[in-house]
Write a protein that holds these residues in place. Structure first.
Motif, PDB file in Angstrom:
ATOM      1  N   UNK A 235       0.627  -1.271   0.535  1.00 21.82           N
ATOM      2  CA  UNK A 235      -0.141   0.382   0.000  1.00 21.82           C
ATOM      3  C   UNK A 235       0.712   1.342  -0.177  1.00 21.82           C
ATOM      4  N   UNK A 236       2.282   1.136   1.224  1.00 22.41           N
ATOM      5  CA  UNK A 236       2.996   2.667   1.202  1.00 22.41           C
ATOM      6  C   UNK A 236       3.981   2.247  -0.428  1.00 22.41           C
ATOM      7  N   UNK A 237       3.629   1.220  -2.108  1.00 17.91           N
ATOM      8  CA  UNK A 237       4.764   0.935  -2.931  1.00 17.91           C
ATOM      9  C   UNK A 237       4.635   2.686  -3.264  1.00 17.91           C
ATOM     10  N   UNK A 238       3.304   3.396  -3.515  1.00 17.37           N
ATOM     11  CA  UNK A 238       3.007   4.447  -4.032  1.00 17.37           C
ATOM     12  C   UNK A 238       1.696   5.765  -3.118  1.00 17.37           C
ATOM     13  N   UNK A 239       2.236   6.561  -2.939  1.00 18.90           N
ATOM     14  CA  UNK A 239       1.311   7.041  -2.120  1.00 18.90           C
ATOM     15  C   UNK A 239       0.282   7.791  -2.292  1.00 18.90           C
ATOM     16  N   UNK A 240       0.287   8.220  -4.190  1.00 19.74           N
ATOM     17  CA  UNK A 240      -1.600   8.540  -4.816  1.00 19.74           C
ATOM     18  C   UNK A 240      -2.103   7.823  -5.157  1.00 19.74           C
ATOM     19  N   UNK A 241      -1.989   6.447  -5.378  1.00 24.53           N
ATOM     20  CA  UNK A 241      -2.445   5.633  -6.281  1.00 24.53           C
ATOM     21  C   UNK A 241      -2.673   4.083  -4.805  1.00 24.53           C
ATOM     22  N   UNK A 242      -2.553   4.365  -3.484  1.00 25.93           N
ATOM     23  CA  UNK A 242      -2.430   3.415  -2.208  1.00 25.93           C
ATOM     24  C   UNK A 242      -3.532   2.749  -2.283  1.00 25.93           C
ATOM     25  N   UNK A 243      -4.523   3.135  -2.760  1.00 25.21           N
ATOM     26  CA  UNK A 243      -5.775   2.303  -2.749  1.00 25.21           C
ATOM     27  C   UNK A 243      -6.110   1.592  -3.687  1.00 25.21           C
ATOM     28  N   UNK A 244      -5.616   2.147  -4.908  1.00 29.89           N
ATOM     29  CA  UNK A 244      -5.260   0.622  -5.943  1.00 29.89           C
ATOM     30  C   UNK A 244      -4.467  -0.167  -5.842  1.00 29.89           C
ATOM     31  N   UNK A 245      -3.030   0.140  -5.473  1.00 31.36           N
ATOM     32  CA  UNK A 245      -2.309  -1.260  -4.724  1.00 31.36           C
ATOM     33  C   UNK A 245      -2.888  -1.611  -3.565  1.00 31.36           C
ATOM     34  N   UNK A 246      -3.061  -1.587  -2.788  1.00 36.93           N
ATOM     35  CA  UNK A 246      -4.145  -2.026  -1.041  1.00 36.93           C
ATOM     36  C   UNK A 246      -4.827  -3.232  -2.166  1.00 36.93           C
ATOM     37  N   UNK A 247      -6.292  -2.547  -3.277  1.00 43.24           N
ATOM     38  CA  UNK A 247      -6.815  -3.552  -4.122  1.00 43.24           C
ATOM     39  C   UNK A 247      -5.816  -4.232  -5.008  1.00 43.24           C
ATOM     40  N   UNK A 248      -5.266  -4.251  -5.881  1.00 41.07           N
ATOM     41  CA  UNK A 248      -4.421  -5.081  -7.395  1.00 41.07           C
ATOM     42  C   UNK A 248      -3.730  -5.978  -5.833  1.00 41.07           C
ATOM     43  N   UNK A 249      -3.352  -5.719  -4.772  1.00 38.88           N
ATOM     44  CA  UNK A 249      -2.380  -6.636  -3.120  1.00 38.88           C
ATOM     45  C   UNK A 249      -3.613  -7.598  -3.209  1.00 38.88           C
ATOM     46  N   UNK A 250      -4.534  -7.490  -2.275  1.00 43.58           N
ATOM     47  CA  UNK A 250      -5.609  -7.568  -2.014  1.00 43.58           C
ATOM     48  C   UNK A 250      -6.518  -8.855  -3.168  1.00 43.58           C
ATOM     49  N   UNK A 251      -6.452  -8.724  -4.395  1.00 39.79           N
ATOM     50  CA  UNK A 251      -7.395  -9.188  -5.167  1.00 39.79           C
ATOM     51  C   UNK A 251      -6.168 -10.586  -5.330  1.00 39.79           C
ATOM     52  N   UNK A 252      -4.657 -10.068  -5.481  1.00 45.16           N
ATOM     53  CA  UNK A 252      -4.014 -11.209  -5.725  1.00 45.16           C
ATOM     54  C   UNK A 252      -4.112 -12.477  -4.213  1.00 45.16           C
ATOM     55  N   UNK A 253      -4.143 -11.986  -3.644  1.00 42.05           N
ATOM     56  CA  UNK A 253      -4.018 -13.251  -2.405  1.00 42.05           C
ATOM     57  C   UNK A 253      -5.783 -13.533  -2.356  1.00 42.05           C
TER      58      UNK A 253
END
Lengths: 534, 180
Positions: A235-253
Motif C-alpha cells: 500500500x505504501x509503494x505509492x502514495x497517490x495510488x495507495x488504494x489501487x495498490x491495496x486493491x491489486x494486492x488484495x485481489x492477488x491474495x
C-alpha cells in the motif's frame, strides 16, 4: 458494460491452438489454467519468437519477472504475462533458465514493451538478456557491487552499503548539440529522477531518463512477511495510488486463497477506487494548468483535489484511503447519511470541474500551450505498451475495468473516454472526462449498493499457490502477483505499476519539443517515481 | 470580467474554510493535533517575523518517500491552506533556503544527493524530517536499501511523524520547529 451472459468462449482457445500448430517443435505444454490464467512453457531459445506471435494475436504485455527456483529445481524461471483483453484472460509464457548459464534471449526486439522489465530482471536476478537493445542497468546504479541481485533467494546485502550513483549515458555528439543534466533533486516539491537532455537550440534531440533513485528494496523486504505487514508495504509503494495498490494486492491474495470479497465490499472498492481517480485527476489538471502559468485554473484544480481528499478522510479515515482495502473485503462502511452527503458533494464537484475545464479550454493562451505539445502517436504507444489515460489519449481504448473486470465493475454501466490526438491537450481532456465518468460510477454504485457483510472469514492462501491482481489505477494498468508461503506469509511478490509502463513513452513524446515544454509534457503524464523504483 | 466577479461572489472565499464539512453529527471526532489553520498560521507568522524578519524559505528534498508526503507538502500551498500568506514558501535552490524539509527513509541511492543539498544550504539552517520514513525509516525499516531515518545522514532538528502527516500536522510541526 454488463456481465457476460450465456456460455463464454473458452479463454484463449484460438490462441492456444495456433500456438500448438505453429510451434509444435518447441515442445509447448499447455497446462490447464485456473480461473483466468493459462500457462504455456516455452524453451528459452524460442521465447522471443513465441512472445512476438502472442503479441501479433492480440496479447499485450502486463508484466514480466523472474523467480529464483534454484533451490528445489536448479533453475530460474522467467514469466511473461500477456493480457488477452477480448476474453478477460491472461496468457503466461514461462521459461526455465538453467542456473549454470544465466542467459536468456531478449524478448524486447519482438515486444518492445518488455524493454525496462528485462533490464530490471538483469539487475534484480542477475540473468542476462542477450540481444537487448539497451542492456544498461535500470534500478541498480552503477556503484552497486558485483553480484548484488536483491531478488535472488540467497541474496545477502553487501557490506559496503554506500552506493554512489554513477551512470553511463548514451552520448549525443554533433555541432551545436548541448547536453542538459537535470536532477535527481528538482526545483519543486517533486520526486527525484535524473533527466539528460541532448538539445539543438531549443529542440530536444534525445532524452535519457534514469530512475531508480528511490529504490527501497520493497519486494525483497516483503518476502516472508505475513499478509498484513506485506499489505502495508504494498500500500505504501505509492502514495497517490495507495488504494489501487491495496486493491491489486488484495485481489492477488484472494485469488491465491480462492475467495471472493462479499458484494458490498466489492461495491465499496469500486467507489473508493473512483474517489482516488477523482482526486488524482483533479491534481493532474491543476498541474498541467500550473505549468502553463494559468494560475487561476491551477488553484481551482488544487482546491478540487483537496475537496476530494477531505471527503476520503471524512468517509474512510485517511486522505489517501489507506487501511480501507484488505484481503477479504473492506474495513469501513458507508451509512445512508454519509452516502447522501457524498452524492451532494460530488454533484457540486461535477459542476466545478465542468466550469474549470470550460474556462481553461476557452482560454487561447492555455490551449496554445496544450495543443500539439508532447504528441505521442498510437504506434509507439502500442509498441511500448503504454497504459491508462496516456494510452486512451492516443486512441487506445484499453481499460482494465473493462478488459479484466474486478470489484463492482461487471455490474456497472460506464464509458471509457478516448481521444486520438495524443498530445497534452488530449491527455487533459481524457482526465477531465474521466472525473465526470468516475462521478457517474459512484452515483450508480450508491444506487445499487448491495447489503451484507464487509469482510469474508480469514483469507489464508495455501502455501505455493499464486494469484494475480489487476487494477485500473488512476495512471493505468497495475499488477500485483504473489505466491503464498507457509502459515499465511508472502513468499514472493512482484509488482508493476502503470508508471513503469509509461516512462519510456515520455522520452518519445518529448522529442522535437522545446526543452521548456518538458515539465508540461511530463506533468500531462504525471508518472510516479516511487512505484517504479520500488 | 463581470462573469468572473459574479462567480467569485457566488463562490466566496475558499481559503481555510472546510471544503466539504460533514454535517455536525456525522463529523469524525476532532483530532487533537489539528487546529484551525488560521490560528496556526498566525502563530507561524509571528514566529517567522521574530526569527527571520519577514519570511521563511523551505527547500524540499525527497529521499525516497512514497510521494504521499510530497502530496501533503504541495497541499500546504493550495487555496485551502495557502501557507504562503503567513510568510512561508518553498524555493528552488538550497542556496535560498532557511530550512530543509526532508522526506523518505532515506534511500541509499539518495544519500549523496541529500548530503550535497545540505552542504549547499547556508548556515544556520534547520533540518525538518517529515513523515514516518524520514523520522525512523517507517515501513521501510529493515530494508537493506534504506536508512532508519534522515538523522543517520544529516543532523535533524525537528521530526514531524505521520504516514503521511496531514497538512495541519505539518503546519503544527513547523511551528514547533520555530519555537525550538
Amino acid at each position: 458494460m454488463t456481465g457476460s451472459t450465456g456460455t463464454p468462449p473458452l479463454p484463449l482457445d484460438h490462441v492456444l491452438r495456433s500456438l500448438r500448430e505453429r510451434f509444435a517443435d518447441a515442445a509447448i505444454e499447455a497446462e490447464p489454467g485456473r480461473r483466468r490464467e493459462q500457462r504455456v512453457a516455452v524453451p528459452a531459445a524460442r521465447l522471443s519468437e513465441v512472445a512476438g506471435a502472442v503479441r501479433g494475436w492480440g496479447g499485450s504485455l502486463i508484466t514480466a519477472f523472474a523467480l529464483d527456483e534454484r533451490e528445489p529445481h536448479g533453475h530460474f524461471r522467467l514469466r511473461y504475462l500477456f493480457s488477452m483483453a477480448q476474453e478477460d484472460a491472461v496468457l503466461t509464457l514461462e521459461s526455465a533458465i538453467h542456473a549454470g548459464d544465466p542467459h536468456f534471449p531478449s524478448v524486447t526486439p519482438e515486444v518492445p514493451a518488455a524493454h525496462w522489465l528485462e533490464r530490471e530482471i538483469q539487475d534484480m536476478m542477475g540473468l542476462l538478456a542477450t540481444g537487448h537493445p539497451d542492456p544498461r542497468p535500470l534500478v541498480a546504479h552503477d556503484g552497486w557491487p558485483r553480484g548484488c541481485h536483491p531478488l535472488r533467494r540467497d541474496f545477502v546485502p553487501p557490506g559496503d552499503m554506500a552506493w554512489p550513483p554513477r551512470f553511463a549515458f548514451t552520448p549525443v555528439e554533433g555541432e551545436g548539440v548541448f547536453e542538459i543534466p537535470v536532477g535527481p533533486i528538482h526545483a519543486g516539491i517533486i520526486e527525484p529522477g535524473h533527466f539528460r537532455f541532448a538539445s539543438v537550440g531549443e529542440s530536444v534531440l534525445k532524452l535519457d531518463v534514469r530512475l531508480g533513485w528511490k529504490y527501497r528494496g520493497l519486494e525483497t523486504l516483503a518476502r516472508g512477511k505475513r499478509i498484513a505487514p506485506a499489505l502495508e508495504i504494498a500500500e505504501r509503494a505509492c502514495g497517490l495510488c495507495a488504494f489501487s495498490h491495496a486493491l491489486a494486492f488484495s485481489g492477488a491474495v484472494e485469488e491465491a486463497a480462492g475467495v471472493l470479497a462479499p458484494p458490498r465490499a466489492r461495491a465499496l472498492r469500486s467507489l473508493a477506487g473512483e474517489l482516488e481517480r477523482i482526486y488524482n485527476h483533479c491534481g493532474d489538471l491543476a498541474g498541467i494548468l500550473l505549468d502553463v502559468a494559468y494560475a487561476v485554473g491551477a488553484a481551482e484544480g488544487q482546491r478540487l483535489k483537496e475537496v476530494a481528499q477531505q471527503a476520503c478522510d471524512a468517509l474512510f479515515g485517511h486522505r489517501f484511503l489507506r487501511g480501507l482495502c484488505v484481503p477479504g473485503g473492506v474495513t469501513r462502511d458507508l451509512d445512508d447519511a454519509r452516502q447522501r452527503w457524498l452524492r451532494a458533494l460530488l454533484a457540486r464537484l461535477r459542476v466545478d470541474v465542468e466550469e474549470l475545464v470550460r474556462a481553461a479550454t476557452a482560454n487561447d493562451a492555455v490551449m496554445d500551450r496544450l495543443a500539439g505539445a508532447g504528441t505521442l502517436g498510437p504506434e509507439p504507444a502500442r509498441d511500448l505498451g503504454v497504459v491508462g489515460p496516456a494510452a486512451r489519449a492516443c486512441g487506445i481504448g484499453h481499460d482494465v475495468r473493462r478488459a479484466h473486470p474486478y470489484a463492482f465493475y461487471p455490474d456497472l454501466d460506464f464509458q471509457v473516454p478516448v481521444r486520438s490526438a495524443g498530445d497534452v491537450s488530449a491527455r487533459f481532456s481524457v482526465k477531465a472526462d474521466e472525473i465526470q465518468e468516475s462521478i457517474n460510477i459512484i452515483d450508480q454504485t450508491l444506487l445499487r449498493l448491495p447489503g451484507g457483510p464487509l469482510l469474508t472469514e480469514r483469507v489464508v492462501p495455501p502455501a505455493g499457490r499464486s494469484g494475480l491482481g489487476l487494477v485500473e489505477s488512476p495512471r493505468g494498468l497495475l499488477s500485483h502477483w504473489i505466491r503464498a508461503g507457509e502459515d499465511g506469509t508472502i513468499d514472493e511478490w512482484r509488482m508493476r505499476s502503470a508508471s513503469h509502463a509509461n516512462w519510456p513513452a515520455v522520452a518519445i513524446a518529448v522529442l522535437d519539443n522545446i526543452v521548456p515544454d518538458f515539465p508540461l509534457i511530463n506533468k500531462s503524464f504525471n508518472l510516479c517515481y516511487a512505484c517504479v523504483d520500488r | 470580467m463581470w462573469e468572473i466577479l459574479l462567480h467569485s461572489l457566488r463562490k466566496g472565499v475558499v481559503t481555510a474554510k472546510p471544503a466539504a464539512p460533514l454535517p455536525h453529527d456525522l463529523a469524525p471526532a476532532p483530532r487533537d493535533s489539528a487546529g484551525p489553520i488560521e490560528l496556526l498560521g498566525e502563530a507561524l507568522r509571528s514566529e517567522i517575523h521574530r526569527l527571520f524578519g519577514r519570511s521563511m524559505k523551505l527547500r524540499h528534498v525527497d529521499c525516497g518517500s512514497c510521494n504521499g508526503c510530497e502530496s501533503e507538502l504541495q497541499a500546504l500551498l493550495n487555496p485551502f491552506y495557502d501557507l504562503q500568506r503567513f510568510g512561508l514558501d518553498f524555493v528552488a535552490s538550497p542556496r535560498h533556503a532557511d530550512a530543509l524539509i526532508v522526506t523518505g527513509p532515506p534511500a541509499l541511492h539518495l544519500e549523496e544527493a541529500l548530503r550535497l543539498t545540505d552542504e549547499a544550504t547556508p548556515r544556520p539552517r534547520l533540518v525538518i524530517a517529515v513523515g514516518d520514513c524520514a523520522c525512523s525509516g517507517g515501513f521501510c525499516a529493515g530494508s537493506f536499501a534504506t536508512r532508519l531515518g534522515v538523522h543517520e545522514v544529516v543532523p535533524v532538528d525537528v521530526r514531524i511523524p505521520g504516514c503521511p502527516p496531514r497538512p495541519e500536522e505539518i503546519t503544527r510541526g513547523l511551528l514547533k520547529a520555530l519555537r525550538k
